[in-house]
Design an enzyme around this catalytic site. Structure first.
Site, PDB file in Angstrom:
ATOM      1  N   CYS A  51       0.846  -1.188   0.000  1.00  0.00           N
ATOM      2  CA  CYS A  51       0.000   0.000   0.000  1.00  0.00           C
ATOM      3  C   CYS A  51       0.884   1.241   0.000  1.00  0.00           C
ATOM      4  O   CYS A  51       1.904   1.282   0.689  1.00  0.00           O
ATOM      5  CB  CYS A  51      -0.905  -0.011   1.231  1.00  0.00           C
ATOM      6  SG  CYS A  51      -2.020   1.394   1.325  1.00  0.00           S
ATOM      7  N   HIS A  58      -9.225  -4.032  -1.762  1.00  0.00           N
ATOM      8  CA  HIS A  58      -8.210  -3.344  -0.963  1.00  0.00           C
ATOM      9  C   HIS A  58      -8.700  -1.956  -0.563  1.00  0.00           C
ATOM     10  O   HIS A  58      -8.610  -1.564   0.607  1.00  0.00           O
ATOM     11  CB  HIS A  58      -6.904  -3.250  -1.763  1.00  0.00           C
ATOM     12  CG  HIS A  58      -5.804  -2.544  -1.051  1.00  0.00           C
ATOM     13  ND1 HIS A  58      -4.781  -3.221  -0.418  1.00  0.00           N
ATOM     14  CD2 HIS A  58      -5.556  -1.224  -0.850  1.00  0.00           C
ATOM     15  CE1 HIS A  58      -3.958  -2.344   0.130  1.00  0.00           C
ATOM     16  NE2 HIS A  58      -4.400  -1.122  -0.119  1.00  0.00           N
ATOM     17  N   GLU A  59      -9.227  -1.213  -1.528  1.00  0.00           N
ATOM     18  CA  GLU A  59      -9.680   0.155  -1.232  1.00  0.00           C
ATOM     19  C   GLU A  59     -10.895   0.155  -0.310  1.00  0.00           C
ATOM     20  O   GLU A  59     -11.018   1.022   0.564  1.00  0.00           O
ATOM     21  CB  GLU A  59      -9.956   0.924  -2.527  1.00  0.00           C
ATOM     22  CG  GLU A  59      -8.773   1.011  -3.483  1.00  0.00           C
ATOM     23  CD  GLU A  59      -7.440   1.381  -2.837  1.00  0.00           C
ATOM     24  OE1 GLU A  59      -7.422   2.116  -1.820  1.00  0.00           O
ATOM     25  OE2 GLU A  59      -6.408   0.925  -3.347  1.00  0.00           O
ATOM     26  N   HIS A  64      -9.810  -0.058   3.186  1.00  0.00           N
ATOM     27  CA  HIS A  64      -9.421   1.258   3.715  1.00  0.00           C
ATOM     28  C   HIS A  64     -10.629   1.984   4.305  1.00  0.00           C
ATOM     29  O   HIS A  64     -10.524   2.613   5.366  1.00  0.00           O
ATOM     30  CB  HIS A  64      -8.828   2.137   2.604  1.00  0.00           C
ATOM     31  CG  HIS A  64      -7.365   1.981   2.417  1.00  0.00           C
ATOM     32  ND1 HIS A  64      -6.442   2.414   3.344  1.00  0.00           N
ATOM     33  CD2 HIS A  64      -6.650   1.456   1.398  1.00  0.00           C
ATOM     34  CE1 HIS A  64      -5.223   2.158   2.893  1.00  0.00           C
ATOM     35  NE2 HIS A  64      -5.324   1.558   1.716  1.00  0.00           N
TER      36      HIS A  64
END
Length: 136
Positions: free
Chosen positions: A85, A126-127, A130
């Site tokens: 990241c 992945h985002e 977040h």
């Protein structure tokens, strides 16, 4: 505007809040910042530029796409991988899914539902992590 990348794990571990039309400049800043880091980055979430809003941008191969308030509603094909990241040093092991379905709002805040697979699906997952304050 290209924004500074946030590395503060305390900030990054907080959940993001629902995005509204008033947050459109954040989306544009995310697009600009992703473009500036395109050699080593394929997606970003708003908290990576200091905004706790549910906005992500994803490189779809041919263009960068904004997703407001994305929610993964279906997952199939579980696998284990390791990811890095831009906001964090090193790589981390994680579980991903080969195919996902996502409900989100587009740049005009129209509701959308899309199916994604492979690399694009991994980026979106992945985002979305977040947005939940999960450090991957």
């Amino acid at each position: 505007m290209v924004r500074e990348i946030i590395h503060d794990t305390w900030f990054l571990s907080q959940k993001s809040e629902r995005a509204t039309k008033a947050d459109s400049q954040i989306a544009q800043d995310l697009l600009d910042t992703l473009k500036a880091h395109e050699e080593g980055c394929v997606g970003m979430a708003a908290n990576m530029i200091g905004e706790r809003k549910r906005i992500i941008v994803v490189n779809m191969g041919f263009m960068n796409t904004v997703m407001y308030n994305p929610v993964i509603v279906k997952r199939t094909g579980r696998y284990e991988t390791e990811e890095g990241c831009l906001s964090l040093i090193g790589g981390r092991k994680c579980t991903r899914y080969e195919e996902i379905e996502v409900e989100y709002e587009d740049m005009n805040f129209r509701k959308q539902r899309g199916k994604f697979q492979g690399w694009t699906a991994q980026i979106i997952q992945h985002e979305c992590d977040h947005l939940e304050g999960i450090l991957i």
